[in-house]
Design a protein around this motif. Structure first.
Motif, PDB file in Angstrom:
ATOM      1  N   ARG A 112      90.688  35.691  42.737  1.00 53.94           N
ATOM      2  CA  ARG A 112      89.543  35.086  42.042  1.00 53.94           C
ATOM      3  C   ARG A 112      89.308  33.655  42.523  1.00 53.94           C
ATOM      4  O   ARG A 112      88.186  33.242  42.780  1.00 53.94           O
ATOM      5  CB  ARG A 112      89.806  35.125  40.538  1.00 53.94           C
ATOM      6  N   HIS A 157      82.322  29.807  39.469  1.00 49.15           N
ATOM      7  CA  HIS A 157      82.428  31.119  40.100  1.00 49.15           C
ATOM      8  C   HIS A 157      81.044  31.722  40.260  1.00 49.15           C
ATOM      9  O   HIS A 157      80.126  31.356  39.523  1.00 49.15           O
ATOM     10  CB  HIS A 157      83.277  32.077  39.260  1.00 49.15           C
ATOM     11  N   MET A 173      82.902  39.687  42.180  1.00 48.70           N
ATOM     12  CA  MET A 173      83.885  38.692  41.807  1.00 48.70           C
ATOM     13  C   MET A 173      85.057  39.396  41.132  1.00 48.70           C
ATOM     14  O   MET A 173      84.873  40.261  40.288  1.00 48.70           O
ATOM     15  CB  MET A 173      83.260  37.674  40.866  1.00 48.70           C
ATOM     16  N   THR A 174      86.247  39.023  41.516  1.00 47.42           N
ATOM     17  CA  THR A 174      87.452  39.601  40.935  1.00 47.42           C
ATOM     18  C   THR A 174      87.670  39.030  39.544  1.00 47.42           C
ATOM     19  O   THR A 174      87.568  37.818  39.336  1.00 47.42           O
ATOM     20  CB  THR A 174      88.667  39.290  41.826  1.00 47.42           C
ATOM     21  N   LEU A 175      87.966  39.895  38.627  1.00 45.37           N
ATOM     22  CA  LEU A 175      88.326  39.481  37.272  1.00 45.37           C
ATOM     23  C   LEU A 175      89.804  39.790  37.061  1.00 45.37           C
ATOM     24  O   LEU A 175      90.302  40.816  37.516  1.00 45.37           O
ATOM     25  CB  LEU A 175      87.482  40.229  36.238  1.00 45.37           C
TER      26      LEU A 175
END
Length: 172
Positions: free
Chosen positions: A20, A164, A1-3
């Motif tokens: 995200r 998420h 997962m992109t932060l």
């Protein structure tokens, strides 16, 4: 997962935020079959798969057409006739086809984002002059709003909740 990075510059932060929310939308589709992805569970015609089709056409429109780049968005003539055409999943459209359409739209958008400065100006579908910065902010809003819709639709389809994908951080 992109932060979203805490201390990055403007463009990397905006891109990470968009990514995200894109990931959240796609996560909402995981593990569902074709019938569940097409299922209408609210008063409108909104479906999870239709949400992805809409987002794909919207990414093409804002990131590509606005900046005179090749686009595969749902044509405005079609939308003038049927304002919900970009949400509707026809019987002949496959889940794989819609997901591929979104993948191509994201790739085209990402190319435009990479190649253009945030100060680059284009002309939107309604004739307004906008910057890439404005388009990034708008698409973060658009994608996040529809990720929220997808949260609710997914919960109504099979009870799954969450905003998420869970992740772990390696602190070693």
């Amino acid at each position: 997962m992109t932060l979203v990075p805490y201390t990055a510059g403007e463009k990397p932060s905006l891109v990470a935020s968009l990514q995200r929310h894109r990931e959240a939308v796609l996560w909402k589709l995981e593990g569902l079959d074709d019938e569940q992805l097409r299922r209408r569970v609210v008063g409108s015609d909104m479906t999870l798969l239709g949400t992805v089709k809409h987002l794909a056409s919207t990414e093409y429109s804002w990131f590509c057409s606005t900046f005179d780049r090749p686009s595969d968005e749902i044509p405005s003539e079609v939308l003038d006739e049927d304002p919900q055409a970009d949400w509707r999943i026809h019987p002949w459209e496959t889940t794989e086809g819609v997901l591929s359409y979104y993948e191509r739209a994201r790739a085209a958008a990402d190319e435009a984002i990479r190649e253009l400065k945030v100060t680059e100006r284009g002309t939107s579908w309604n004739g307004n002059r906008v910057t890439m910065r404005w388009v990034l902010i708008h698409m973060i809003e658009e994608t996040a709003r529809h990720a929220g819709h997808a949260d609710l639709v997914r919960e109504l389809v099979d009870g799954r909740t969450g905003d998420h994908r869970e992740f772990t951080t390696d602190v070693s």
